[in-house]
Structures are given as structure tokens and as C-alpha cells.
Write a protein that holds these residues in place. Structure first.
Motif, PDB file in Angstrom:
ATOM      1  N   LYS A   2     -13.444  25.054 107.685  1.00  0.00           N
ATOM      2  CA  LYS A   2     -13.453  25.626 106.328  1.00  0.00           C
ATOM      3  C   LYS A   2     -12.510  24.850 105.426  1.00  0.00           C
ATOM      4  CE  LYS A   2     -14.238  29.855 105.089  1.00  0.00           C
ATOM      5  NZ  LYS A   2     -14.157  31.307 104.824  1.00  0.00           N
ATOM      6  N   LEU A  88     -20.356  20.950  94.522  1.00  0.00           N
ATOM      7  CA  LEU A  88     -20.571  21.682  95.780  1.00  0.00           C
ATOM      8  C   LEU A  88     -21.833  21.192  96.492  1.00  0.00           C
ATOM      9  CD1 LEU A  88     -19.564  25.233  94.526  1.00  0.00           C
ATOM     10  CD2 LEU A  88     -18.373  23.911  96.301  1.00  0.00           C
ATOM     11  N   GLN A  92     -21.817  19.451 100.195  1.00  0.00           N
ATOM     12  CA  GLN A  92     -22.584  20.018 101.316  1.00  0.00           C
ATOM     13  C   GLN A  92     -23.494  18.973 101.946  1.00  0.00           C
ATOM     14  OE1 GLN A  92     -21.170  24.013 101.541  1.00  0.00           O
ATOM     15  NE2 GLN A  92     -22.101  22.625 102.938  1.00  0.00           N
ATOM     16  N   SER A 101     -15.264  26.267 100.190  1.00  0.00           N
ATOM     17  CA  SER A 101     -14.914  27.443  99.400  1.00  0.00           C
ATOM     18  C   SER A 101     -14.174  26.982  98.156  1.00  0.00           C
ATOM     19  CB  SER A 101     -14.004  28.372 100.204  1.00  0.00           C
ATOM     20  OG  SER A 101     -14.630  28.771 101.394  1.00  0.00           O
ATOM     21  N   ASN A 124     -23.431  31.279  97.993  1.00  0.00           N
ATOM     22  CA  ASN A 124     -23.269  30.282  99.055  1.00  0.00           C
ATOM     23  C   ASN A 124     -21.845  29.900  99.419  1.00  0.00           C
ATOM     24  OD1 ASN A 124     -26.182  29.460  99.553  1.00  0.00           O
ATOM     25  ND2 ASN A 124     -26.030  29.307  97.329  1.00  0.00           N
ATOM     26  N   HIS A 125     -20.879  30.351  98.626  1.00  0.00           N
ATOM     27  CA  HIS A 125     -19.491  29.921  98.852  1.00  0.00           C
ATOM     28  C   HIS A 125     -18.513  31.074  98.652  1.00  0.00           C
ATOM     29  CE1 HIS A 125     -20.787  25.720  98.830  1.00  0.00           C
ATOM     30  NE2 HIS A 125     -21.592  26.073  97.855  1.00  0.00           N
ATOM     31  N   ARG A 147     -17.716  38.018  98.754  1.00  0.00           N
ATOM     32  CA  ARG A 147     -17.373  36.592  98.795  1.00  0.00           C
ATOM     33  C   ARG A 147     -16.074  36.265  98.047  1.00  0.00           C
ATOM     34  NH1 ARG A 147     -20.057  32.623 101.524  1.00  0.00           N
ATOM     35  NH2 ARG A 147     -22.250  32.994 101.869  1.00  0.00           N
TER      36      ARG A 147
END
Length: 192
Positions: A2, A88, A92, A101, A124-125, A147
Motif C-alpha cells: 500500500k 492514479l 495503476q 491511496s 477505487n482508492h 474509503r
């Protein structure tokens, strides 16, 4: 793994940035914190903004003694103006083995609903939010969102703007900058 992405102009990076980044590295489930230097927009030239690579050098010097903090120039080669959602998506694709994150201050969360594709980011994050003293309220849609993680980090009332103004006024700001950064700023006569 992470990875927390802590975006900023870091003009200059100061001890407040390091306190927040290190706090998250030590007190959350994030394995690494990448301090992502936001490039200067070619459309918005600010006289007080140092060159991208000078600011990256300061972040490098500030983080070199920390095991889990890393400078990142990932946005330097992305099309400008850039949006977080694009960064992002790029990350990815480039690092499929990592979970990314966002790290942001509470003041940024208050305007998060205005970000491009903010709902896709949230879907997604994870977002790690550190406290900031600021005006306004957080949108109710972000209350207790699964989230969004509110981090009990120290509240830092120190800004790069204040540091730049203080340097220009000939004041000693040495305690506000990491030692290696202060040496670089002093040696290069930045912000005078």
C-alpha cells in the motif's frame, strides 16, 4: 504493498510535511509514502515557484534519512494540466502490484466533490485525511465513508508561503526546514 500519495508543490518542503508523512508511515496501514512533486503548470508561471527539479531535489534531501518516505516526479511527464484521476490511472498501469491511496488535508476534502471524476477516485482508492484548521464544512456524502480514513495526526499550522515570505524578509526560518533542505535553500539563495 500500500502506497500513500502525498501531493504538493513542496515550495519548499518543510518539517510540517515531514511530520504528516512520517506520522502516516508509522501510524497507518500504508507501507510507503510517496511525496509527489506537483509540476508547475506551463500556463501559470509563479515567480515564487522554484523549478520542478529544484523542488524535487529538496524533497529528495528531506526524505533521504527516512525508510518509508520517497520523492516522486511521476507527474513531471504527464500531460498538463493534469488531474489526480489521470495520475492514479497511470500509476495503476505502471505499478499493478501496488495499491495506491491518497493523502490529503481536511481542507482539501471539503472541496473534493469538485475534483474531476472524484467518485471514480473514491470507488477505487482509499483516502487518508489529516486534520487542518480551515473554514467550511465537509460534504455529508463523505461522512463515515468506508474509503475515507480520518487520521489522528498532529495539526500543523506551517505553510510554504509563510516560509518564503520570512526568507524574503531576512528572517531565520532554519527550524522550519529539514536540515538538508535548509542547507540547499541557503546555498542556492532561494526565495530571497
Amino acid at each position: 504493498m500500500k502506497v500513500g500519495l502525498y501531493f504538493g508543490t513542496f515550495n519548499p518542503i518543510h518539517v510540517g510535511h515531514l511530520i504528516i508523512a512520517n506520522h502516516l508511515a508509522e501510524n497507518s496501514d500504508l507501507d510507503q509514502i510517496w511525496l509527489v512533486v506537483t509540476p508547475q503548470s506551463p500556463f501559470k508561471k509563479k515567480q515564487s515557484m522554484l523549478d520542478n527539479y529544484q523542488r524535487l531535489e529538496m524533497v529528495y534531501r528531506a526524505t533521504k534519512d527516512y525508510n518509508n518516505l520517497y520523492p516522486s516526479d511521476i507527474e513531471f511527464n504527464l500531460p498538463q494540466p493534469n488531474y489526480t484521476i489521470n495520475t492514479l490511472a497511470y500509476l495503476q498501469e505502471k505499478y499493478p502490484d501496488k495499491i495506491f491511496s491518497l493523502i490529503m488535508g481536511e481542507d482539501n476534502l471539503k472541496g473534493f466533490h469538485k475534483w474531476k471524476n472524484y467518485q471514480v477516485i473514491l470507488d477505487n482508492h482509499d483516502i487518508y485525511v489529516y486534520p487542518r484548521i480551515s473554514e467550511g464544512a465537509i460534504e455529508t456524502q463523505f461522512d463515515n465513508h468506508k474509503r475515507i480514513n480520518h487520521i489522528d495526526a498532529p495539526i500543523i499550522q506551517l505553510s510554504s508561503t509563510f516560509i518564503r515570505k520570512s526568507i524574503k524578509a531576512g528572517q531565520n526560518i532554519r527550524p522550519m526546514l529539514p536540515e538538508h533542505v535548509w542547507e540547499y535553500v541557503d546555498e542556492m539563495n532561494f526565495y530571497k
